[in-house]
Design a protein around this motif. Structure first.
Motif, PDB file in Angstrom:
ATOM      1  N   ALA A  42       0.853  -1.190   0.000  1.00  0.00           N
ATOM      2  CA  ALA A  42       0.000   0.000   0.000  1.00  0.00           C
ATOM      3  C   ALA A  42       0.888   1.239   0.000  1.00  0.00           C
ATOM      4  CB  ALA A  42      -0.894  -0.003   1.234  1.00  0.00           C
ATOM      5  N   LEU A  43       0.370   2.330  -0.554  1.00  0.00           N
ATOM      6  CA  LEU A  43       1.151   3.570  -0.625  1.00  0.00           C
ATOM      7  C   LEU A  43       1.651   3.966   0.763  1.00  0.00           C
ATOM      8  CD1 LEU A  43       2.137   5.895  -2.399  1.00  0.00           C
ATOM      9  CD2 LEU A  43      -0.037   7.040  -2.032  1.00  0.00           C
ATOM     10  N   GLY A  44       0.759   3.873   1.752  1.00  0.00           N
ATOM     11  CA  GLY A  44       1.112   4.279   3.117  1.00  0.00           C
ATOM     12  C   GLY A  44       2.196   3.409   3.746  1.00  0.00           C
ATOM     13  N   ALA A  45       2.315   2.154   3.264  1.00  0.00           N
ATOM     14  CA  ALA A  45       3.294   1.234   3.851  1.00  0.00           C
ATOM     15  C   ALA A  45       4.729   1.713   3.641  1.00  0.00           C
ATOM     16  CB  ALA A  45       3.108  -0.163   3.263  1.00  0.00           C
ATOM     17  N   ILE A  46       4.936   2.476   2.555  1.00  0.00           N
ATOM     18  CA  ILE A  46       6.283   3.017   2.305  1.00  0.00           C
ATOM     19  C   ILE A  46       6.771   3.772   3.539  1.00  0.00           C
ATOM     20  CG2 ILE A  46       7.589   4.706   0.951  1.00  0.00           C
ATOM     21  CD1 ILE A  46       5.934   4.023  -1.457  1.00  0.00           C
ATOM     22  N   TYR A  47       5.828   4.480   4.163  1.00  0.00           N
ATOM     23  CA  TYR A  47       6.228   5.350   5.273  1.00  0.00           C
ATOM     24  C   TYR A  47       6.327   4.607   6.609  1.00  0.00           C
ATOM     25  CZ  TYR A  47       5.455   8.428   1.431  1.00  0.00           C
ATOM     26  OH  TYR A  47       5.539   9.001   0.194  1.00  0.00           O
ATOM     27  N   THR A  48       6.085   3.285   6.585  1.00  0.00           N
ATOM     28  CA  THR A  48       6.445   2.481   7.757  1.00  0.00           C
ATOM     29  C   THR A  48       7.887   2.000   7.591  1.00  0.00           C
ATOM     30  OG1 THR A  48       5.742   0.377   6.777  1.00  0.00           O
ATOM     31  CG2 THR A  48       4.058   1.643   7.962  1.00  0.00           C
ATOM     32  N   ALA A  49       8.350   1.936   6.331  1.00  0.00           N
ATOM     33  CA  ALA A  49       9.710   1.468   6.065  1.00  0.00           C
ATOM     34  C   ALA A  49      10.716   2.615   6.078  1.00  0.00           C
ATOM     35  CB  ALA A  49       9.757   0.739   4.719  1.00  0.00           C
ATOM     36  N   PHE A  50      10.285   3.776   5.587  1.00  0.00           N
ATOM     37  CA  PHE A  50      11.160   4.957   5.550  1.00  0.00           C
ATOM     38  C   PHE A  50      10.384   6.166   6.069  1.00  0.00           C
ATOM     39  CE2 PHE A  50      12.964   2.215   2.274  1.00  0.00           C
ATOM     40  CZ  PHE A  50      14.301   2.274   2.572  1.00  0.00           C
ATOM     41  N   PRO A  51      11.031   7.058   6.791  1.00  0.00           N
ATOM     42  CA  PRO A  51      10.312   8.243   7.278  1.00  0.00           C
ATOM     43  C   PRO A  51       9.730   9.069   6.121  1.00  0.00           C
ATOM     44  CG  PRO A  51      12.672   8.341   7.862  1.00  0.00           C
ATOM     45  CD  PRO A  51      12.404   6.983   7.315  1.00  0.00           C
ATOM     46  N   ASP A  52      10.474   9.141   5.019  1.00  0.00           N
ATOM     47  CA  ASP A  52       9.978   9.868   3.842  1.00  0.00           C
ATOM     48  C   ASP A  52      10.756   9.410   2.608  1.00  0.00           C
ATOM     49  OD1 ASP A  52      12.437  11.150   4.089  1.00  0.00           O
ATOM     50  OD2 ASP A  52      11.573  12.774   5.271  1.00  0.00           O
ATOM     51  N   LEU A  53      10.364   9.942   1.444  1.00  0.00           N
ATOM     52  CA  LEU A  53      11.025   9.536   0.204  1.00  0.00           C
ATOM     53  C   LEU A  53      12.496   9.956   0.187  1.00  0.00           C
ATOM     54  CD1 LEU A  53       9.439   7.873  -1.773  1.00  0.00           C
ATOM     55  CD2 LEU A  53       9.159   9.867  -3.238  1.00  0.00           C
ATOM     56  N   ASP A  54      12.798  11.084   0.826  1.00  0.00           N
ATOM     57  CA  ASP A  54      14.186  11.542   0.948  1.00  0.00           C
ATOM     58  C   ASP A  54      15.079  10.452   1.543  1.00  0.00           C
ATOM     59  OD1 ASP A  54      14.180  14.031  -0.137  1.00  0.00           O
ATOM     60  OD2 ASP A  54      14.218  15.133   1.759  1.00  0.00           O
ATOM     61  N   ALA A  55      14.570   9.820   2.606  1.00  0.00           N
ATOM     62  CA  ALA A  55      15.365   8.798   3.297  1.00  0.00           C
ATOM     63  C   ALA A  55      15.586   7.593   2.388  1.00  0.00           C
ATOM     64  CB  ALA A  55      14.676   8.371   4.584  1.00  0.00           C
ATOM     65  N   LEU A  56      14.574   7.263   1.593  1.00  0.00           N
ATOM     66  CA  LEU A  56      14.722   6.156   0.644  1.00  0.00           C
ATOM     67  C   LEU A  56      15.771   6.491  -0.412  1.00  0.00           C
ATOM     68  CD1 LEU A  56      13.991   3.539  -0.846  1.00  0.00           C
ATOM     69  CD2 LEU A  56      11.918   4.649  -1.688  1.00  0.00           C
ATOM     70  N   ILE A  57      15.705   7.710  -0.933  1.00  0.00           N
ATOM     71  CA  ILE A  57      16.676   8.126  -1.958  1.00  0.00           C
ATOM     72  C   ILE A  57      18.095   8.104  -1.384  1.00  0.00           C
ATOM     73  CG2 ILE A  57      17.419  10.060  -3.424  1.00  0.00           C
ATOM     74  CD1 ILE A  57      14.401  10.847  -3.571  1.00  0.00           C
ATOM     75  N   LEU A  58      18.233   8.563  -0.148  1.00  0.00           N
ATOM     76  CA  LEU A  58      19.559   8.536   0.491  1.00  0.00           C
ATOM     77  C   LEU A  58      20.080   7.112   0.609  1.00  0.00           C
ATOM     78  CD1 LEU A  58      19.646  11.114   3.411  1.00  0.00           C
ATOM     79  CD2 LEU A  58      21.039  11.068   1.348  1.00  0.00           C
ATOM     80  N   THR A  59      19.187   6.160   0.870  1.00  0.00           N
ATOM     81  CA  THR A  59      19.602   4.758   0.991  1.00  0.00           C
ATOM     82  C   THR A  59      20.104   4.251  -0.360  1.00  0.00           C
ATOM     83  OG1 THR A  59      17.948   4.503   2.718  1.00  0.00           O
ATOM     84  CG2 THR A  59      18.868   2.484   1.814  1.00  0.00           C
ATOM     85  N   VAL A  60      19.402   4.646  -1.429  1.00  0.00           N
ATOM     86  CA  VAL A  60      19.879   4.291  -2.770  1.00  0.00           C
ATOM     87  C   VAL A  60      21.226   4.963  -3.037  1.00  0.00           C
ATOM     88  CG1 VAL A  60      19.423   4.467  -5.246  1.00  0.00           C
ATOM     89  CG2 VAL A  60      17.546   3.929  -3.674  1.00  0.00           C
ATOM     90  N   ASN A  61      21.323   6.242  -2.702  1.00  0.00           N
ATOM     91  CA  ASN A  61      22.575   6.966  -2.938  1.00  0.00           C
ATOM     92  C   ASN A  61      23.729   6.370  -2.130  1.00  0.00           C
ATOM     93  OD1 ASN A  61      21.505   8.683  -4.814  1.00  0.00           O
ATOM     94  ND2 ASN A  61      21.380  10.473  -3.481  1.00  0.00           N
ATOM     95  N   LEU A  62      23.433   5.877  -0.939  1.00  0.00           N
ATOM     96  CA  LEU A  62      24.485   5.232  -0.150  1.00  0.00           C
ATOM     97  C   LEU A  62      25.003   3.996  -0.891  1.00  0.00           C
ATOM     98  CD1 LEU A  62      26.113   5.147   2.546  1.00  0.00           C
ATOM     99  CD2 LEU A  62      24.396   3.519   3.348  1.00  0.00           C
ATOM    100  N   ARG A  63      24.099   3.229  -1.472  1.00  0.00           N
ATOM    101  CA  ARG A  63      24.529   2.069  -2.273  1.00  0.00           C
ATOM    102  C   ARG A  63      25.446   2.510  -3.409  1.00  0.00           C
ATOM    103  NH1 ARG A  63      19.589  -2.044  -3.635  1.00  0.00           N
ATOM    104  NH2 ARG A  63      19.055  -2.642  -1.506  1.00  0.00           N
ATOM    105  N   THR A  64      25.077   3.626  -4.065  1.00  0.00           N
ATOM    106  CA  THR A  64      25.910   4.136  -5.161  1.00  0.00           C
ATOM    107  C   THR A  64      27.288   4.523  -4.645  1.00  0.00           C
ATOM    108  OG1 THR A  64      23.895   4.981  -6.182  1.00  0.00           O
ATOM    109  CG2 THR A  64      25.966   5.794  -7.075  1.00  0.00           C
TER     110      THR A  64
END
Lengths: 207, 207
Positions: A42-64
């Motif tokens: 569900a769309l809302g479930a994203i925000y149980t995994a990450f505080p916001d989309l910024d945090a998700l992008i940072l996690t991807v950027n950390l992998r890079t």
């Protein structure tokens, strides 16, 4: 499976999906709705995994950053001088190391253009968290090693500042050089420019 | 007033309005609807004055380049060597000129952050037109003059390529250095970094 395990699994799935989207279509194409659809949550479930989309992008950027770390760690550099003042040969090897590191950066940017660009495009509303900054700073260490040979006189803090500036200069050459609308240089031409300019920089830095 | 005169007037009014918006809120804030409201024309009228919004943004960016041109033309640089091979003093003056030009670029970026950023943020779907590229290339000439003193051996085409690369390196130092989320250096610190690194670059370029 515990709630925490399930959350961890969702986090990994979302990071994978976001990484694929960024690599394929760039950061601007990343939408929460598409991610939710892709991982089947569900769309809302994203925000149980990450505080916001910024945090998700940072996690991807950390992998890079970690991918780049592995690339740059594989660059063959001089073992560094032993005791005493660096010799002329040590300094020449250090200049070559700076050039090699810069060329490796160019190659990485050329091989992973969208992921690499996302490292710089992502403008957050708050400063990046410590764990991200630490990884960034770790990467500057690769530049600090040859710099220590070229400028043993510099205090540690000043040297790490110069290492960042050398990175910025190299980044400028690579990013404007690869920008199709601005400079549009081919990779071999850009590579020779890096050899000329970063080489000059290294030679000019030695006192 | 003829149709052409009226169109010219609308063109100027739209360029002024777009320039104000970009300077105040950045390129991302630029919307055709707001521009039309601000200059008091119909939305469709914008496209009688400009083929598209890209062309309007390029016109604003050209003004920024011309403003930068005036700034950079005011930088006091060495008169250049007379006949014969450049002396050591000529070369030292040329290195200082490179540093002065880079510092002027830093100052310009600091004084007009949004307009300056718009020069690079604007990613068009087609290559920029010749009149825009010509103005860009004209600006590299300021770097070519000291470069001619430092590397009289380089063929003209190679020298202009190196001038572009020097610009890219300086741009990298300035843009990452001013990026609040990435490096966050104060202007005086950044200025000293430019003196160290661009100075080294100039010294290292001389054969």
């Amino acid at each position: 499976m515990s709630t925490e395990e399930r959350r961890e699994q969702l986090r990994a799935a979302l990071t994978d999906a976001a990484e694929r989207t960024i690599a394929r279509e760039g950061l601007a194409a990343l939408k929460a709705r598409d991610l939710a659809r892709e991982v089947g949550c569900a769309l809302g479930a994203i925000y149980t995994a990450f505080p916001d989309l910024d945090a998700l992008i940072l996690t991807v950027n950390l992998r890079t950053l970690l991918l780049f770390d592995r690339t740059i760690a594989a660059v063959r550099t001089a073992p560094g001088p032993g005791e005493g003042a660096p010799s002329r040969a040590d300094r020449e090897a250090a200049v070559e190391d700076l050039v090699r590191l810069a060329v490796a950066y160019l190659r990485f940017a050329g091989e992973h253009p969208a992921r690499w660009r996302a490292l710089f495009q992502h403008r957050m509303t708050t400063a990046p968290p410590d764990w991200y900054l630490r990884e960034q700073v770790r990467l500057f260490r690769y530049i600090e090693a040859p710099l220590r040979v070229l400028r043993p006189d510099l205090p540690e803090a000043e040297r790490s500042l110069v290492a960042r500036t050398l990175f910025s200069a190299t980044h400028g050459i690579v990013s404007l050089g690869l920008d199709e609308k601005l400079m549009a240089l081919s990779e071999p031409v850009l590579r020779r420019q890096i050899e000329t300019v970063v080489g000059a920089l290294g030679r000019g830095l030695a006192p």
